[in-house]
Design a protein around this motif. Structure first.
Motif, PDB file in Angstrom:
ATOM      1  N   ASN A  70       0.829  -1.200   0.000  1.00  0.00           N
ATOM      2  CA  ASN A  70       0.000   0.000   0.000  1.00  0.00           C
ATOM      3  C   ASN A  70       0.868   1.256   0.000  1.00  0.00           C
ATOM      4  O   ASN A  70       1.701   1.444   0.887  1.00  0.00           O
ATOM      5  CB  ASN A  70      -0.901  -0.016   1.231  1.00  0.00           C
ATOM      6  N   THR A  71       0.688   2.118  -0.980  1.00  0.00           N
ATOM      7  CA  THR A  71       1.472   3.360  -1.082  1.00  0.00           C
ATOM      8  C   THR A  71       0.590   4.602  -0.910  1.00  0.00           C
ATOM      9  O   THR A  71       0.967   5.693  -1.325  1.00  0.00           O
ATOM     10  CB  THR A  71       2.200   3.431  -2.433  1.00  0.00           C
ATOM     11  N   THR A  72      -0.566   4.430  -0.298  1.00  0.00           N
ATOM     12  CA  THR A  72      -1.495   5.544  -0.099  1.00  0.00           C
ATOM     13  C   THR A  72      -1.387   6.078   1.320  1.00  0.00           C
ATOM     14  O   THR A  72      -1.377   5.308   2.288  1.00  0.00           O
ATOM     15  CB  THR A  72      -2.942   5.088  -0.366  1.00  0.00           C
ATOM     16  N   LEU A  73      -1.311   7.387   1.457  1.00  0.00           N
ATOM     17  CA  LEU A  73      -1.346   8.053   2.756  1.00  0.00           C
ATOM     18  C   LEU A  73      -2.744   8.624   2.962  1.00  0.00           C
ATOM     19  O   LEU A  73      -3.306   9.242   2.063  1.00  0.00           O
ATOM     20  CB  LEU A  73      -0.325   9.189   2.817  1.00  0.00           C
ATOM     21  N   LYS A  74      -3.298   8.430   4.141  1.00  0.00           N
ATOM     22  CA  LYS A  74      -4.597   8.995   4.504  1.00  0.00           C
ATOM     23  C   LYS A  74      -4.350  10.272   5.297  1.00  0.00           C
ATOM     24  O   LYS A  74      -3.780  10.229   6.387  1.00  0.00           O
ATOM     25  CB  LYS A  74      -5.402   8.009   5.344  1.00  0.00           C
ATOM     26  N   ALA A  75      -4.773  11.403   4.752  1.00  0.00           N
ATOM     27  CA  ALA A  75      -4.461  12.684   5.379  1.00  0.00           C
ATOM     28  C   ALA A  75      -5.682  13.595   5.372  1.00  0.00           C
ATOM     29  O   ALA A  75      -6.462  13.604   4.415  1.00  0.00           O
ATOM     30  CB  ALA A  75      -3.310  13.361   4.641  1.00  0.00           C
ATOM     31  N   TYR A  76      -5.819  14.379   6.429  1.00  0.00           N
ATOM     32  CA  TYR A  76      -6.882  15.379   6.474  1.00  0.00           C
ATOM     33  C   TYR A  76      -6.417  16.671   5.819  1.00  0.00           C
ATOM     34  O   TYR A  76      -5.254  17.056   5.917  1.00  0.00           O
ATOM     35  CB  TYR A  76      -7.319  15.636   7.917  1.00  0.00           C
ATOM     36  N   MET A  77      -7.365  17.341   5.176  1.00  0.00           N
ATOM     37  CA  MET A  77      -7.083  18.624   4.539  1.00  0.00           C
ATOM     38  C   MET A  77      -7.213  19.753   5.556  1.00  0.00           C
ATOM     39  O   MET A  77      -7.542  19.557   6.719  1.00  0.00           O
ATOM     40  CB  MET A  77      -8.051  18.874   3.377  1.00  0.00           C
ATOM     41  N   ARG A  78      -6.991  20.966   5.069  1.00  0.00           N
ATOM     42  CA  ARG A  78      -7.017  22.169   5.903  1.00  0.00           C
ATOM     43  C   ARG A  78      -8.344  22.373   6.629  1.00  0.00           C
ATOM     44  O   ARG A  78      -8.364  22.936   7.727  1.00  0.00           O
ATOM     45  CB  ARG A  78      -6.713  23.398   5.027  1.00  0.00           C
ATOM     46  N   ASP A  79      -9.449  21.861   6.063  1.00  0.00           N
ATOM     47  CA  ASP A  79     -10.729  22.042   6.747  1.00  0.00           C
ATOM     48  C   ASP A  79     -10.855  21.193   7.997  1.00  0.00           C
ATOM     49  O   ASP A  79     -11.772  21.388   8.803  1.00  0.00           O
ATOM     50  CB  ASP A  79     -11.898  21.769   5.797  1.00  0.00           C
ATOM     51  N   GLY A  80      -9.942  20.238   8.190  1.00  0.00           N
ATOM     52  CA  GLY A  80      -9.980  19.393   9.381  1.00  0.00           C
ATOM     53  C   GLY A  80     -11.091  18.369   9.372  1.00  0.00           C
ATOM     54  O   GLY A  80     -11.264  17.632  10.356  1.00  0.00           O
ATOM     55  N   LYS A  81     -11.836  18.285   8.280  1.00  0.00           N
ATOM     56  CA  LYS A  81     -12.981  17.377   8.201  1.00  0.00           C
ATOM     57  C   LYS A  81     -12.838  16.349   7.093  1.00  0.00           C
ATOM     58  O   LYS A  81     -13.329  15.230   7.217  1.00  0.00           O
ATOM     59  CB  LYS A  81     -14.269  18.183   7.960  1.00  0.00           C
ATOM     60  N   THR A  82     -12.194  16.722   6.016  1.00  0.00           N
ATOM     61  CA  THR A  82     -12.146  15.873   4.825  1.00  0.00           C
ATOM     62  C   THR A  82     -10.843  15.090   4.776  1.00  0.00           C
ATOM     63  O   THR A  82      -9.753  15.672   4.719  1.00  0.00           O
ATOM     64  CB  THR A  82     -12.274  16.726   3.549  1.00  0.00           C
TER      65      THR A  82
END
Length: 449
Positions: free
Chosen positions: A105-117
């Motif tokens: 798996n080469t995918t990173l799960k990260a939240y965006m600037r909105d803190g929700k998505t």
């Protein structure tokens, strides 16, 4: 209207990541949000290229015990006899050289600037890959994000330099991430503390036979990379103390909480730190540092900035720090006309191109620059960071040629003969292709010791 136009138009307009769109005439089109952090543009300078190592990535959780709980301090009330304390949690992302040919798996799960998505970021690092063990441990590089940010904001840089033989640890700073953003006082007090605490934690893991970092990393050979407020912490940990003025200011954290970072009280740079790289370090333009406290910096520094930085300031901010650190060798890379994001921030996730009512702006504005393309800025940063770290952490003197260059890139002369050898008048920036070293400055000052 051709078939290619129809399929491309639907893929862009529907914007359902991973969804299968069935066209009326029976064809399937998949619309993906790529969100690549490993982009290498055709005009990327030489040292931006990924290195020889496969890359692994893992998540760790640590907690710094008995820290002041800044969010429970009320400056409108008398100082309590005992300051509230807690175990301060920190999430870490670790990129490291992995066994050759590692897959997964080469995918990173990260939240965006909105803190929700939460979005997918795609790179080269393989989740939980087995580390590559060698006779010599790899140098350590710490990465510290801005306010707000998260441990993935500089992921493009983290995995890039890990591929070149470094263990890279990026920190989620509590009270400073997109999902935990809280009073600025916590960031002011805790940022330098977090950085050195994580360094010590990694040092312990490197000696722990039960840790995947056992024997993999040499913490006595450490570089610290900070962006914005991460750069503020990095400047402090490079040796600079904050001024008496800010410690006693009514706008500062209450009850003298900044005193631990004050000039004349804090020790000089941690001996494990061999160099610091600061992207747009914040503070000089708010009198956090002075010409006197900057003289306490005791490790070589590379500063990176945009000439139009309206957050950390340029002439009265980043450039002033570069000029003031007079007791060390230091360089300043400037992206002409770039703003605060110069070089550090990954390309905006495709999902960020929406207006957020709570934030009051389009989320993508947190990532993009008005003049420069993010991938272009990232490639340039990868090039110079590689040269700098190789010089100061690996003692690779061959990298001096990439740093000893004419200050104004626009003035470099590209002159090669038919065999590709440099003519006497050739002064073009090493590692840059013809017509690609433009709109940049790289200036160096030597220690006055």
């Amino acid at each position: 209207m051709g078939l290619r136009f129809v399929t491309n138009h639907l893929a862009k307009s529907i914007w359902l990541k991973g969804a299968i769109v069935t066209l009326a005439f029976g064809m399937n089109v998949t619309a993906f949000a790529e969100n690549r952090i490993d982009t290498q543009r055709p005009d990327a300078p030489e040292l931006a290229a990924y290195g020889e190592h496969s890359i692994g990535v893992r998540q760790l959780e640590v907690a710094n015990p008995n820290q002041i709980e800044m969010l429970k301090l009320d400056p409108t009330k008398p100082e309590p006899e005992t300051l509230p304390r807690y175990d301060r949690p920190l999430t870490l992302e670790v990129w490291y050289p992995a066994l050759k040919g590692s897959t997964g798996n080469t995918t990173l799960k990260a939240y965006m600037r909105d803190g929700k998505t939460e979005v997918d970021l795609h790179g080269k690092a393989v989740r939980d890959a087995k580390p590559k063990m060698t006779d010599n441990a790899f140098p350590l590089v710490l990465i510290s994000h801005g306010y707000p940010g998260n441990r993935f904001l500089l992921a493009h840089l983290a995995e890039n330099i890990a591929s070149k033989g470094y263990v890279v640890v990026s920190i989620d700073h509590t009270d400073s991430t997109y999902r935990t953003k809280a009073a600025f006082s916590s960031t002011l007090v805790n940022r330098p503390v977090d950085q050195l605490f994580v360094l010590s934690q990694i040092e312990g893991m490197a000696k722990d036979k039960d840790s995947f970092l056992y024997g993999l990393v040499d913490t006595s050979d450490t570089g610290l990379i900070g962006y914005s407020m991460g750069g503020y912490g990095a400047v402090i940990n490079a040796g600079a103390g904050v001024t008496e003025q800010v410690v006693t200011s009514k706008q500062s954290p209450p009850f003298g909480a900044l005193e631990r970072h004050q000039s004349g009280i804090k020790p000089n740079a941690d001996k494990r730190l061999k160099t610091v790289i600061a992207f747009a370090p914040w503070g000089m333009n708010y009198h956090m540092f002075s010409s006197e406290t900057l003289k306490e910096i005791s490790v070589p520094m590379l500063l990176i900035a945009g000439s139009q930085d309206d957050v950390s300031g340029y002439e009265n901010g980043v450039r002033a720090i570069w000029q003031g650190a007079s007791n060390v060798d230091r360089s300043l890379l400037t992206y002409d006309n770039a703003n605060h994001n110069a070089g550090a921030v990954m390309p905006a996730p495709e999902e960020s191109y929406v207006f957020d009512k709570e934030l009051g702006f389009n989320i993508s504005e947190h990532y993009v620059d008005a003049v420069w393309d993010n991938a272009r800025m990232n490639n340039i940063a990868q090039h110079f960071v590689t040269a700098w770290l190789d010089k100061y952490l690996k003692n690779d003197i061959s990298k001096d040629a990439y740093l000893d260059i004419v200050p104004d890139s626009n003035e470099g002369v590209y002159a090669l003969d038919e065999e590709g050898e440099a003519k006497p008048e050739h002064s073009y920036w090493k590692g840059f292709g013809n017509r690609t070293a433009k709109g940049l400055h790289f200036e160096t000052l030597s220690s006055e010791k």
